[in-house]
Design an enzyme around this catalytic site. Structure first.
Site, PDB file in Angstrom:
ATOM      1  N   ALA A  36      -2.917  11.907  -3.729  1.00 14.87           N
ATOM      2  CA  ALA A  36      -3.517  12.750  -4.760  1.00 14.87           C
ATOM      3  C   ALA A  36      -4.179  11.881  -5.836  1.00 14.87           C
ATOM      4  O   ALA A  36      -5.301  12.166  -6.287  1.00 14.87           O
ATOM      5  CB  ALA A  36      -2.466  13.663  -5.375  1.00 14.87           C
ATOM      6  N   LYS A 109      -1.180  21.841  10.497  1.00 15.61           N
ATOM      7  CA  LYS A 109      -1.986  20.628  10.499  1.00 15.61           C
ATOM      8  C   LYS A 109      -1.037  19.482  10.171  1.00 15.61           C
ATOM      9  O   LYS A 109      -0.569  19.343   9.034  1.00 15.61           O
ATOM     10  CB  LYS A 109      -3.095  20.727   9.461  1.00 15.61           C
ATOM     11  N   CYS A 397      33.759   4.281  -7.949  1.00 20.27           N
ATOM     12  CA  CYS A 397      33.458   5.706  -8.080  1.00 20.27           C
ATOM     13  C   CYS A 397      33.513   6.095  -9.562  1.00 20.27           C
ATOM     14  O   CYS A 397      34.514   5.850 -10.222  1.00 20.27           O
ATOM     15  CB  CYS A 397      34.478   6.507  -7.274  1.00 20.27           C
TER      16      CYS A 397
HETATM   17  S1  IVH Z   1      -7.544  20.238  15.884  1.00 21.74           S
HETATM   18  C1  IVH Z   1     -12.097  18.348  16.288  1.00 21.74           C
HETATM   19  N1  IVH Z   1      -5.096  20.654  15.292  1.00 21.74           N
HETATM   20  O1  IVH Z   1      -6.471  16.964  11.331  1.00 21.74           O
HETATM   21  C2  IVH Z   1     -10.730  17.969  15.884  1.00 21.74           C
HETATM   22  N2  IVH Z   1      -6.156  18.803  14.278  1.00 21.74           N
HETATM   23  O2  IVH Z   1      -9.124  16.660   9.635  1.00 21.74           O
HETATM   24  C3  IVH Z   1      -9.762  18.999  16.347  1.00 21.74           C
HETATM   25  N3  IVH Z   1      -4.703  17.498  12.799  1.00 21.74           N
HETATM   26  O3  IVH Z   1      -8.568  14.833  13.102  1.00 21.74           O
HETATM   27  C4  IVH Z   1      -8.547  18.849  15.618  1.00 21.74           C
HETATM   28  N4  IVH Z   1      -2.898  18.694  13.115  1.00 21.74           N
HETATM   29  O4  IVH Z   1      -6.042  14.383  13.185  1.00 21.74           O
HETATM   30  C5  IVH Z   1      -6.138  19.882  15.082  1.00 21.74           C
HETATM   31  N5  IVH Z   1      -2.879  21.164  14.895  1.00 21.74           N
HETATM   32  C6  IVH Z   1      -3.940  20.371  14.689  1.00 21.74           C
HETATM   33  C7  IVH Z   1      -3.888  19.254  13.843  1.00 21.74           C
HETATM   34  C8  IVH Z   1      -5.023  18.491  13.650  1.00 21.74           C
HETATM   35  C9  IVH Z   1      -3.407  17.648  12.501  1.00 21.74           C
HETATM   36  C10 IVH Z   1      -5.572  16.449  12.258  1.00 21.74           C
HETATM   37  C11 IVH Z   1      -6.382  15.726  13.273  1.00 21.74           C
HETATM   38  C12 IVH Z   1      -7.778  15.929  12.852  1.00 21.74           C
HETATM   39  C13 IVH Z   1      -7.640  16.214  11.414  1.00 21.74           C
HETATM   40  C14 IVH Z   1      -8.798  17.007  10.898  1.00 21.74           C
END
Ligand code: IVH
Length: 659
Positions: A36, A109, A397
């Protein structure tokens, strides 16, 4: 000063700071500032750069646009794209609208690094990071060292490519961090940085467990769900199934928003880090229709949750003893806002870890909220400021002053009064009330569920309450309940324990510096709980081998437990030595005591012999039942031998007096 009003010198300094942080992050995995803070710094740089395009940002804002460190040595046959960020509810609505009513999947994600792995006839032959999308670093050797979910050899002779995220679960992270600190390096700040550092380092000497989950696999499929079913069949963990079991499907904006919110709620209880939700078209036909841009597909998007790491100043470290007697370290922090909550306290791992990191009060630290509701301090950030003294854990302790048992990383205090669980366990132990079927696991649930906070509560437990308590796990991960039969046994055993002799009751209270013998000594000397509670330190100290310090603990302990003792008495637990009228096991016996008997004064040992119906004498004669002594060469001992009078060891005699 507004951001765009940065002087050129400030701008150059900010660029320098960001470059150092980025280089350190990508080269060594060492994190100098939280994500952040880094993002905020880059925002300021980007804003100033807009106002002054002529200023030199060292390519930083370009590099950010690419989102990664430059290049690598493996060419990706199909580029590894990234995802468009969508903002707020509106962003979700717009994205879902673009799918035109066709199914949208909403999944976690994962917060790690994108990786592409090739298998040839079931054998892992290549692993590469995303890099700039067209070429990425070859990390095959590191992956072969072990990443859960990416076996070197599949069960099937599959040839193809799997894409997904390599990340650290909270447990991976804690182990990796501890191993790294033990190896003399700085702790990781959060799991993403930890993965970034670990997956790139070929020659690290410590283990950094990592985990993989797939979100893409080569081959022709009709839908993402079919694709992922195949991935699962091949044995790869699937990102979309991690949090919710099956991928969440939405066909309208409200359902998608609900799914995003649902993952947001789950986030805190997940044992792996996520930084957002991915929304993606399920059908290949939808994906083909929407197509892709140069860096991101139009058929998927990322909804970001707030950052889960913050930085703040460590103000204090509180040391406590947890319910199980284990040390717990709590960091007191300057309030910091992380992911919707203001954090002022956080947990630290264990004393060794804190010590090895050189954490000091006044130091800036990273705080991470992941895996559970309690935030954790993960690492100091940046350089250790000069003049701060590293924090050192107390040797004893803080609750009772006894030295820690340091045999495990989480030090433990064994003083029963220091923890409810300990107290219950000790009360039920063989040396105290000898209650069957009440072990550590049961004590922990009793305390955790609030069913027994002290030993007196045990006598209020019902069979129904006990039967339902979880006391273990099956191999398959199921829960084992205590069950009716065992519950009945426990209740019966507790009932029987009420009749245990008074000395065991005293012992069971677990007063500091007391044990089985002190229990016996006190029972013999004072005979009733009332008399014992009325005794002064001096009176107690008169008992042989007792001494003033132990006596003081007895007085303090009894007074601290006075409520518990009253409730034990009300429950029917023995509170006195039985009157021995009619039951005089020493009837007709004469004992000569020479030297001291543990737990007794000269007076009380005689009192006790007489109470049991015997006679205490000063000289050995033919009528002496036994001589009590530990010596063999004294005049009394020689005389006893001559007269065939048995000699009993004082400790053994103390047992006889107690029983
Ligand atoms: S789909 C075209 N599914 O997030 C790429 N990505 O900023 C399709 N990531 O590069 C990615 N969890 O490293 C997908 N369940 C998920 C994901 C995921 C983490 C990451 C991945 C990707 C980045 C996108």
């Amino acid at each position: 000063m507004t951001d765009s009003a940065l002087t050129e010198a400030d701008f150059a300094a900010a660029v320098g700071q960001a470059q150092v942080a980025a280089k350190s992050y990508y080269d060594t995995g060492e994190v100098l500032m939280t994500d952040a803070d880094y993002d905020a710094l880059l925002d300021r740089i980007a804003q100033a750069k807009q106002a002054h395009p002529e200023w030199d940002d060292g390519g930083l804002t370009m590099q950010v646009a690419a989102g990664v460190s430059g290049g690598g040595d493996v060419r990706h046959p199909v580029p590894m794209m990234s995802l468009e960020k969508i903002n707020g509810d509106e962003g979700v609505r717009t994205f879902v609208a673009s799918l035109g009513g066709e199914p949208c999947l909403v999944e976690v994600k994962l917060d790690g690094l994108a990786i592409r792995v090739e298998y040839d006839s079931g054998r892992l032959v290549l692993a590469a990071l995303r890099g700039d999308g067209s070429t990425g670093e070859n990390v095959t050797a590191q992956v072969l060292r072990g990443v859960a979910g990416l076996p070197a050899q599949l069960a099937t002779e599959w040839t193809g490519e799997v894409r997904g995220e390599v990340y650290m679960t909270v447990a991976d992270f804690e182990a990796a961090s501890a191993n790294r600190v033990a190896a003399g390096a700085k702790a990781f700040i959060n799991s993403r940085g930890a993965v970034a550092g670990s997956i790139r380092s070929v020659d690290r000497t410590y283990e950094t467990p990592m985990t993989f989950a797939a979100y893409d696999i080569s081959g022709a499929f009709e839908s993402h769900r079919e694709r992922m079913a195949r991935a699962a069949e091949l044995g790869f963990p699937v990102a979309g199934r991690l949090a919710t079991g099956e991928a969440q499907v939405a066909t309208d904006a409200e359902a998608a928003l609900a799914a995003v919110a649902h993952i947001g709620e789950l986030r805190r209880s997940l044992e792996f880090p996520i930084d957002g939700a991915v929304l993606t078209a399920d059908l290949e036909s939808t994906r083909r229709r929407l197509g892709s841009g140069s860096r991101t597909p139009h058929w998927a998007a990322a909804f970001k949750y707030p950052a889960d790491t913050g930085s703040t100043v460590l103000r204090d470290i509180e040391v406590r003893v947890g319910r199980t007697g284990r040390i717990s370290l709590r960091a007191v922090l300057d309030p910091v806002f992380v992911d919707g909550t203001t954090i002022t306290y956080a947990t630290l791992h264990n004393p060794k870890f804190v010590e090895e990191q050189g954490l000091a009060i006044g130091q800036t630290v990273a705080v991470w909220r992941a895996g559970d509701v309690i935030p954790r301090v993960t690492a100091p950030i940046g350089e250790q400021p000069h003049g701060l003294t590293p924090w050192a854990p107390p040797e004893a302790c803080p609750q009772c002053g006894e030295p820690w048992d340091k045999s495990s990383l989480l030090w433990r205090c064994h003083t029963a009064s220091c923890s409810a669980t300990n107290a219950l366990e000790y009360w039920c132990s063989r040396e105290a009330m000898d209650v069957e079927g009440v072990g550590e696991a049961l004590c922990v649930v009793l305390v955790n569920r609030g069913l027994a906070n002290d030993v007196a509560d045990l006598y209020q437990l019902t069979e129904e309450q006990l039967a339902e308590l979880p006391v273990g796990n099956t191999k398959a991960g199921g829960v084992v309940l205590l069950g009716k039969l065992n519950a009945a046994k426990v209740v019966a055993s507790l009932e029987r324990s009420k009749a245990q002799p008074f000395n065991r009751v005293i012992t069971g209270l677990g007063i500091r510096m007391t044990g089985r013998s002190v229990g016996r000594w006190l029972a013999a000397r004072f005979k009733t709980m009332d008399a014992l509670r009325a005794a002064t330190v001096e009176e107690i100290a008169e008992i042989d081998k007792m001494g003033l310090i132990k006596a003081q603990h007895v007085v303090d302990g009894l007074s601290a437990m006075s409520g518990v003792i009253d409730r034990l008495a009300a429950a029917g637990v023995t509170m006195s030595v039985p009157e021995t009228e009619g039951d005089k096991p020493f009837e007709g016996r004469t004992y000569v005591v020479s030297g001291s008997v543990p737990g007794y004064t000269r007076t009380t040992v005689s009192e006790r012999i007489e109470q049991l119906g015997g006679r205490a004498s000063g000289s050995v004669s033919a009528t002496t039942t036994a001589l009590i002594t530990s010596e063999t060469t004294t005049a009394k001992a020689t005389k006893a031998a001559k007269l065939n009078v048995p000699i009993i060891d004082p400790a053994e005699f103390a047992e006889m007096l107690a029983d």
